[in-house]
Motif scaffolding. Structure first.
Motif, PDB file in Angstrom:
ATOM      1  N   TYR A  38      39.986  72.930  25.193  1.00 28.88           N
ATOM      2  CA  TYR A  38      39.173  73.339  24.044  1.00 28.88           C
ATOM      3  C   TYR A  38      39.958  73.134  22.746  1.00 28.88           C
ATOM      4  CZ  TYR A  38      36.507  76.235  20.835  1.00 28.88           C
ATOM      5  OH  TYR A  38      35.794  76.687  19.762  1.00 28.88           O
ATOM      6  N   GLY A  39      41.224  73.467  22.759  1.00 31.96           N
ATOM      7  CA  GLY A  39      42.061  73.286  21.575  1.00 31.96           C
ATOM      8  C   GLY A  39      42.203  71.831  21.188  1.00 31.96           C
ATOM      9  N   LYS A  40      42.355  70.964  22.171  1.00 35.54           N
ATOM     10  CA  LYS A  40      42.482  69.529  21.894  1.00 35.54           C
ATOM     11  C   LYS A  40      41.174  68.950  21.369  1.00 35.54           C
ATOM     12  CE  LYS A  40      46.705  68.799  23.316  1.00 35.54           C
ATOM     13  NZ  LYS A  40      47.770  68.338  22.455  1.00 35.54           N
ATOM     14  N   VAL A  41      40.053  69.409  21.907  1.00 33.15           N
ATOM     15  CA  VAL A  41      38.755  68.876  21.494  1.00 33.15           C
ATOM     16  C   VAL A  41      38.429  69.299  20.065  1.00 33.15           C
ATOM     17  CG1 VAL A  41      36.263  69.056  21.919  1.00 33.15           C
ATOM     18  CG2 VAL A  41      37.818  68.671  23.816  1.00 33.15           C
ATOM     19  N   THR A  42      38.698  70.538  19.724  1.00 30.16           N
ATOM     20  CA  THR A  42      38.337  71.037  18.403  1.00 30.16           C
ATOM     21  C   THR A  42      39.437  70.844  17.367  1.00 30.16           C
ATOM     22  OG1 THR A  42      39.111  73.250  18.976  1.00 30.16           O
ATOM     23  CG2 THR A  42      36.777  72.766  19.358  1.00 30.16           C
ATOM     24  N   GLU A  43      40.531  70.236  17.739  1.00 31.20           N
ATOM     25  CA  GLU A  43      41.664  70.076  16.839  1.00 31.20           C
ATOM     26  C   GLU A  43      41.314  69.215  15.625  1.00 31.20           C
ATOM     27  OE1 GLU A  43      45.373  67.588  17.773  1.00 31.20           O
ATOM     28  OE2 GLU A  43      45.898  69.624  18.354  1.00 31.20           O
ATOM     29  N   GLY A  44      40.655  68.096  15.823  1.00 36.12           N
ATOM     30  CA  GLY A  44      40.373  67.173  14.733  1.00 36.12           C
ATOM     31  C   GLY A  44      39.103  67.481  13.976  1.00 36.12           C
ATOM     32  N   GLN A  45      38.343  68.403  14.446  1.00 38.16           N
ATOM     33  CA  GLN A  45      37.066  68.701  13.813  1.00 38.16           C
ATOM     34  C   GLN A  45      37.263  69.727  12.699  1.00 38.16           C
ATOM     35  OE1 GLN A  45      34.557  70.097  16.934  1.00 38.16           O
ATOM     36  NE2 GLN A  45      34.361  68.102  17.901  1.00 38.16           N
ATOM     37  N   THR A  46      36.619  69.456  11.572  1.00 37.28           N
ATOM     38  CA  THR A  46      36.648  70.417  10.484  1.00 37.28           C
ATOM     39  C   THR A  46      35.224  70.857  10.205  1.00 37.28           C
ATOM     40  OG1 THR A  46      36.477  68.654   8.846  1.00 37.28           O
ATOM     41  CG2 THR A  46      38.687  69.396   9.423  1.00 37.28           C
ATOM     42  N   GLU A  47      35.080  72.097   9.889  1.00 36.00           N
ATOM     43  CA  GLU A  47      33.757  72.622   9.595  1.00 36.00           C
ATOM     44  C   GLU A  47      33.496  72.463   8.107  1.00 36.00           C
ATOM     45  OE1 GLU A  47      32.960  76.524  11.003  1.00 36.00           O
ATOM     46  OE2 GLU A  47      33.946  76.168  12.920  1.00 36.00           O
ATOM     47  N   THR A  48      32.402  71.796   7.771  1.00 36.32           N
ATOM     48  CA  THR A  48      32.028  71.620   6.381  1.00 36.32           C
ATOM     49  C   THR A  48      30.720  72.349   6.119  1.00 36.32           C
ATOM     50  OG1 THR A  48      30.875  69.566   6.893  1.00 36.32           O
ATOM     51  CG2 THR A  48      33.164  69.381   6.230  1.00 36.32           C
ATOM     52  N   GLU A  49      30.654  72.972   4.977  1.00 33.74           N
ATOM     53  CA  GLU A  49      29.442  73.663   4.602  1.00 33.74           C
ATOM     54  C   GLU A  49      28.533  72.691   3.863  1.00 33.74           C
ATOM     55  OE1 GLU A  49      29.648  77.370   2.632  1.00 33.74           O
ATOM     56  OE2 GLU A  49      31.355  78.044   3.829  1.00 33.74           O
ATOM     57  N   VAL A  50      27.308  72.628   4.268  1.00 40.86           N
ATOM     58  CA  VAL A  50      26.336  71.766   3.617  1.00 40.86           C
ATOM     59  C   VAL A  50      25.378  72.664   2.851  1.00 40.86           C
ATOM     60  CG1 VAL A  50      24.512  70.083   3.994  1.00 40.86           C
ATOM     61  CG2 VAL A  50      26.540  70.069   5.463  1.00 40.86           C
ATOM     62  N   GLU A  51      25.318  72.459   1.574  1.00 39.10           N
ATOM     63  CA  GLU A  51      24.429  73.255   0.743  1.00 39.10           C
ATOM     64  C   GLU A  51      23.199  72.415   0.433  1.00 39.10           C
ATOM     65  OE1 GLU A  51      24.433  75.275  -3.634  1.00 39.10           O
ATOM     66  OE2 GLU A  51      26.309  75.227  -2.522  1.00 39.10           O
TER      67      GLU A  51
END
Length: 82
Positions: free
Chosen positions: A50-63
């Motif tokens: 799970y850590g490896k999979v989510t490592e490169g992903q960033t959460e962006t807020e879309v307004e």
């Protein structure tokens, strides 16, 4: 059989139930320990993946902006018509 062997056999036979209970307890504890080790390993592997999979992903807020003036005008026109 010699008398010594007969005495040992009788002693083992007398304590057989106690010995069997102790062996069964030890076997159960070994199985429980193996189960705990397996669960820890599976959880560790899952957490690592799970850590490896989510490592490169960033959460962006879309307004999202939406113009509702046309809808407001329509609704106020309906309210006035009544």
């Amino acid at each position: 059989m010699s008398q010594k062997k007969v005495d040992i056999y009788k002693q083992q036979k007398a304590n057989r139930e106690k010995i069997m209970k102790k062996e069964k307890l030890i076997l159960t504890l070994e199985k429980l320990a193996a189960l705990v080790i397996c669960l820890v390993a599976v959880c560790w592997i899952g957490y690592s993946v799970y850590g490896k999979v989510t490592e490169g992903q960033t959460e962006t807020e879309v307004e999202t902006v939406m113009d509702t003036s046309a809808l407001d005008d329509y609704l106020s026109g309906i309210a006035e018509a009544e």
